[in-house]
Motif scaffolding. Structure first.
Motif, short mmCIF file in Angstrom:
data_model
loop_
_atom_site.label_atom_id
_atom_site.label_comp_id
_atom_site.label_asym_id
_atom_site.label_seq_id
_atom_site.Cartn_x
_atom_site.Cartn_y
_atom_site.Cartn_z
N LEU A 10 7.47 10.15 7.69
CA LEU A 10 6.86 8.89 7.28
C LEU A 10 5.38 9.13 6.98
CD1 LEU A 10 6.79 5.69 7.19
CD2 LEU A 10 6.37 5.81 9.66
N ARG A 11 4.95 8.84 5.76
CA ARG A 11 3.58 9.13 5.34
C ARG A 11 2.84 7.84 4.99
NH1 ARG A 11 4.76 11.81 1.19
NH2 ARG A 11 4.91 13.81 2.25
N ASN A 12 1.59 7.74 5.48
CA ASN A 12 0.76 6.57 5.17
C ASN A 12 -0.69 6.98 4.94
OD1 ASN A 12 2.99 5.37 7.29
ND2 ASN A 12 2.52 3.95 5.63
N TYR A 13 -1.41 6.13 4.25
CA TYR A 13 -2.79 6.40 3.86
C TYR A 13 -3.70 5.34 4.48
CZ TYR A 13 -0.02 8.97 0.46
OH TYR A 13 0.91 9.80 -0.11
N VAL A 14 -4.81 5.78 5.05
CA VAL A 14 -5.72 4.88 5.75
C VAL A 14 -6.84 4.48 4.80
CG1 VAL A 14 -7.16 4.57 7.79
CG2 VAL A 14 -5.18 6.09 7.90
N SER A 15 -7.10 3.18 4.73
CA SER A 15 -8.12 2.69 3.81
C SER A 15 -8.80 1.46 4.37
CB SER A 15 -7.49 2.34 2.46
OG SER A 15 -8.46 1.78 1.58
N LYS A 16 -10.07 1.28 4.03
CA LYS A 16 -10.80 0.05 4.38
C LYS A 16 -10.42 -1.08 3.43
CE LYS A 16 -13.89 0.00 7.78
NZ LYS A 16 -13.96 -1.11 8.77
N GLU A 17 -9.81 -0.75 2.31
CA GLU A 17 -9.49 -1.75 1.29
C GLU A 17 -8.02 -2.13 1.38
OE1 GLU A 17 -11.81 -3.09 -0.54
OE2 GLU A 17 -13.33 -1.73 0.27
#
Length: 253
Positions: free
Chosen positions: A246-253
């Motif tokens: 399971l892959r996810n991307y961390v973002s402030k937006e």
């Protein structure tokens, strides 16, 4: 069998992952379904959470070493908390770093998906109520959790419950699976479900004597030691042996 939900264009669909391709199915994962002659390449679909649970039931401190690394006592009974389904996220989705927090952590977990209405079941009956297993990331605003000494706000932000990519329905031995996390490709957690304090059948039985579980409800079984910080721009992956990554991307937006 690996079950999934996905989109092509604006159309939501269900499917099975077979031999590197996604084949569409018609029907219900919880009743019966048929595989039809509609095939997609893995990289041409948009993943969705594999189920939409009425609730996500999480188990805290279910590995001794994880309890110790955060300075907590080992629980004598399962420590239950809930995440709302508004926190649901999916494979390749974005984890939004909330303005309210200065410290967001990953927590890799094996999750159980319930197949049918489950109330007051015994440990011996529990496995009959499982549809399958999936990867789960119990994303946590650790500073908020520590400040409040509670779980709800720090674990309930939108996007804080990534789930997927598949539900694996055919496991030989769920009692000895590697559970790993990676941040930007670096191995951070490397645990095994054999080290769980409370095993899957006990958890299902225990929870079902507190609340009714419905088809699609998710039980996140706890995280091994090695939890740590995420920052905007990071890529976080949760891998459970036999299920996938399971892959996810961390973002402030």
């Amino acid at each position: 069998m690996k079950l999934l939900r996905f989109k092509t264009g604006d159309v939501e669909k269900k499917g099975v992952y077979i031999d590197g391709k996604v084949r569409r199915v018609l029907g219900s994962f919880f009743d019966s379904f048929a595989v039809i002659d509609e095939v997609y390449e893995y990289d041409e679909i948009h993943f969705l959470p594999p189920v939409i649970p009425s609730k996500i039931v999480c188990i805290g401190r279910n590995y001794v070493d994880h309890a110790k690394e955060l300075g907590n006592d080992v629980p004598e009974e399962p420590l239950i908390f809930l995440k709302p389904n508004s926190a649901l996220n999916y494979h390749e989705g974005i984890i939004i770093y909330p303005d309210q927090s200065k410290r967001v952590d990953y927590e890799a977990e094996l999750a159980v998906v319930i197949k049918k209405r489950c109330k007051d079941v015994s440990e011996e009956e529990a496995l009959d109520y499982i549809l399958g297993y999936t990867c789960f990331n119990d994303v946590t605003a650790r500073d908020i959790q520590k400040k409040e000494n509670k779980f709800t706000r720090g674990k309930s932000f939108d996007t804080f419950a990534p789930l997927g990519p598949f539900i694996e329905t055919e496991f030989g031995n769920f009692d000895s699976l590697f559970v790993k996390s990676y941040v930007n490709g670096e191995l951070r957690q490397n645990g095994n479900t054999k080290d769980m304090i409370f095993k899957v059948p006990y958890l299902i039985s225990f929870i079902s004597k507190v609340m009714t579980l419905y088809p699609g409800d998710v039980i996140a079984t706890g995280t091994p030691e090695g939890v740590g910080e995420l920052k905007p721009g990071d890529v976080v992956e949760v891998e459970v042996e036999g299920i996938g990554k399971l892959r996810n991307y961390v973002s402030k937006e």
